[in-house]
Scaffold this motif. Structure first.
Motif, mmCIF file in Angstrom:
data_model
loop_
_atom_site.group_PDB
_atom_site.id
_atom_site.type_symbol
_atom_site.label_atom_id
_atom_site.label_comp_id
_atom_site.label_asym_id
_atom_site.label_seq_id
_atom_site.Cartn_x
_atom_site.Cartn_y
_atom_site.Cartn_z
ATOM 1 N N UNK A 98 0.837 -1.197 0.000
ATOM 2 C CA UNK A 98 0.000 0.000 0.000
ATOM 3 C C UNK A 98 0.872 1.248 0.000
ATOM 4 N N UNK A 99 1.947 1.206 0.770
ATOM 5 C CA UNK A 99 2.875 2.334 0.792
ATOM 6 C C UNK A 99 3.499 2.589 -0.571
ATOM 7 N N UNK A 100 3.890 1.514 -1.258
ATOM 8 C CA UNK A 100 4.432 1.662 -2.609
ATOM 9 C C UNK A 100 3.412 2.318 -3.534
ATOM 10 N N UNK A 101 2.172 1.871 -3.442
ATOM 11 C CA UNK A 101 1.130 2.422 -4.302
ATOM 12 C C UNK A 101 0.933 3.915 -4.032
ATOM 13 N N UNK A 102 0.902 4.285 -2.765
ATOM 14 C CA UNK A 102 0.757 5.704 -2.411
ATOM 15 C C UNK A 102 1.944 6.514 -2.916
ATOM 16 N N UNK A 103 3.149 5.990 -2.705
ATOM 17 C CA UNK A 103 4.342 6.721 -3.111
ATOM 18 C C UNK A 103 4.502 6.795 -4.622
ATOM 19 N N UNK A 104 3.992 5.803 -5.305
ATOM 20 C CA UNK A 104 4.123 5.792 -6.763
ATOM 21 C C UNK A 104 3.537 7.065 -7.359
ATOM 22 N N UNK A 105 2.369 7.439 -6.913
ATOM 23 C CA UNK A 105 1.745 8.664 -7.424
ATOM 24 C C UNK A 105 2.559 9.901 -7.103
ATOM 25 N N UNK A 106 3.031 9.995 -5.879
ATOM 26 C CA UNK A 106 3.828 11.165 -5.487
ATOM 27 C C UNK A 106 5.171 11.176 -6.204
ATOM 28 N N UNK A 107 5.813 10.026 -6.310
ATOM 29 C CA UNK A 107 7.126 9.972 -6.947
ATOM 30 C C UNK A 107 7.028 10.305 -8.428
ATOM 31 N N UNK A 108 5.977 9.848 -9.093
ATOM 32 C CA UNK A 108 5.811 10.164 -10.514
ATOM 33 C C UNK A 108 5.608 11.663 -10.702
ATOM 34 N N UNK B 138 10.606 -4.540 -2.327
ATOM 35 C CA UNK B 138 9.510 -4.821 -1.406
ATOM 36 C C UNK B 138 9.984 -5.609 -0.186
ATOM 37 N N UNK B 139 10.899 -6.542 -0.368
ATOM 38 C CA UNK B 139 11.409 -7.331 0.748
ATOM 39 C C UNK B 139 12.064 -6.434 1.795
ATOM 40 N N UNK B 140 12.823 -5.447 1.367
ATOM 41 C CA UNK B 140 13.436 -4.489 2.282
ATOM 42 C C UNK B 140 12.364 -3.799 3.125
ATOM 43 N N UNK B 141 11.290 -3.345 2.481
ATOM 44 C CA UNK B 141 10.221 -2.638 3.188
ATOM 45 C C UNK B 141 9.495 -3.546 4.178
ATOM 46 N N UNK B 142 9.340 -4.817 3.834
ATOM 47 C CA UNK B 142 8.746 -5.776 4.782
ATOM 48 C C UNK B 142 9.650 -5.938 6.015
ATOM 49 N N UNK B 143 10.947 -6.009 5.801
ATOM 50 C CA UNK B 143 11.880 -6.151 6.927
ATOM 51 C C UNK B 143 11.872 -4.910 7.820
ATOM 52 N N UNK B 144 11.836 -3.737 7.223
ATOM 53 C CA UNK B 144 11.796 -2.496 8.001
ATOM 54 C C UNK B 144 10.507 -2.434 8.809
ATOM 55 N N UNK B 145 9.388 -2.757 8.175
ATOM 56 C CA UNK B 145 8.098 -2.750 8.892
ATOM 57 C C UNK B 145 8.146 -3.710 10.081
ATOM 58 N N UNK B 146 8.645 -4.908 9.860
ATOM 59 C CA UNK B 146 8.705 -5.892 10.938
ATOM 60 C C UNK B 146 9.614 -5.419 12.074
ATOM 61 N N UNK B 147 10.706 -4.753 11.740
ATOM 62 C CA UNK B 147 11.601 -4.233 12.775
ATOM 63 C C UNK B 147 10.886 -3.192 13.644
ATOM 64 N N UNK B 148 10.129 -2.312 13.027
ATOM 65 C CA UNK B 148 9.372 -1.322 13.799
ATOM 66 C C UNK B 148 8.297 -1.989 14.650
ATOM 67 N N UNK B 149 7.602 -2.962 14.090
ATOM 68 C CA UNK B 149 6.556 -3.650 14.852
ATOM 69 C C UNK B 149 7.154 -4.451 16.007
#
Length: 91
Positions: free
Chosen positions: A23-33, A46-57
């Protein structure tokens, strides 16, 4: 490493605005474009973002009194109201 970086100081209350990476990628895609470029974090896979999310959780699970996880898929007004409730309760 975190304790060294913050010199032992930690906030009394921390909010994690949680969102699935897809969902974050989808939101950022519009802003980044619109901006025409990706920043360093948006360029990670995407794997990096999953790892970062899990670390915060994981931090939130270890410190539930201090760290509050908020569902960032909700509308901004609802999130703001929840933040206000937690801050008011902490004061």
């Amino acid at each position: 490493l975190r304790k060294v970086a913050v010199n032992g100081d930690e906030p009394d209350l921390t909010f994690i605005l949680d969102l699935p990476p897809e969902t974050g990628f989808e939101r950022n895609r519009g802003r980044a474009e619109t901006a025409g470029q990706f920043d360093r974090f948006e360029a990670e896979d995407l794997d990096f973002h999953h790892r970062v999310r899990e670390a915060f959780l994981a931090i939130a699970r270890r410190e539930p009194e201090r760290v509050k996880v908020l569902d960032a898929a909700r509308d901004p007004e609802t999130i703001q109201a929840e933040v206000r409730r937690w801050v008011d309760a902490a004061l």
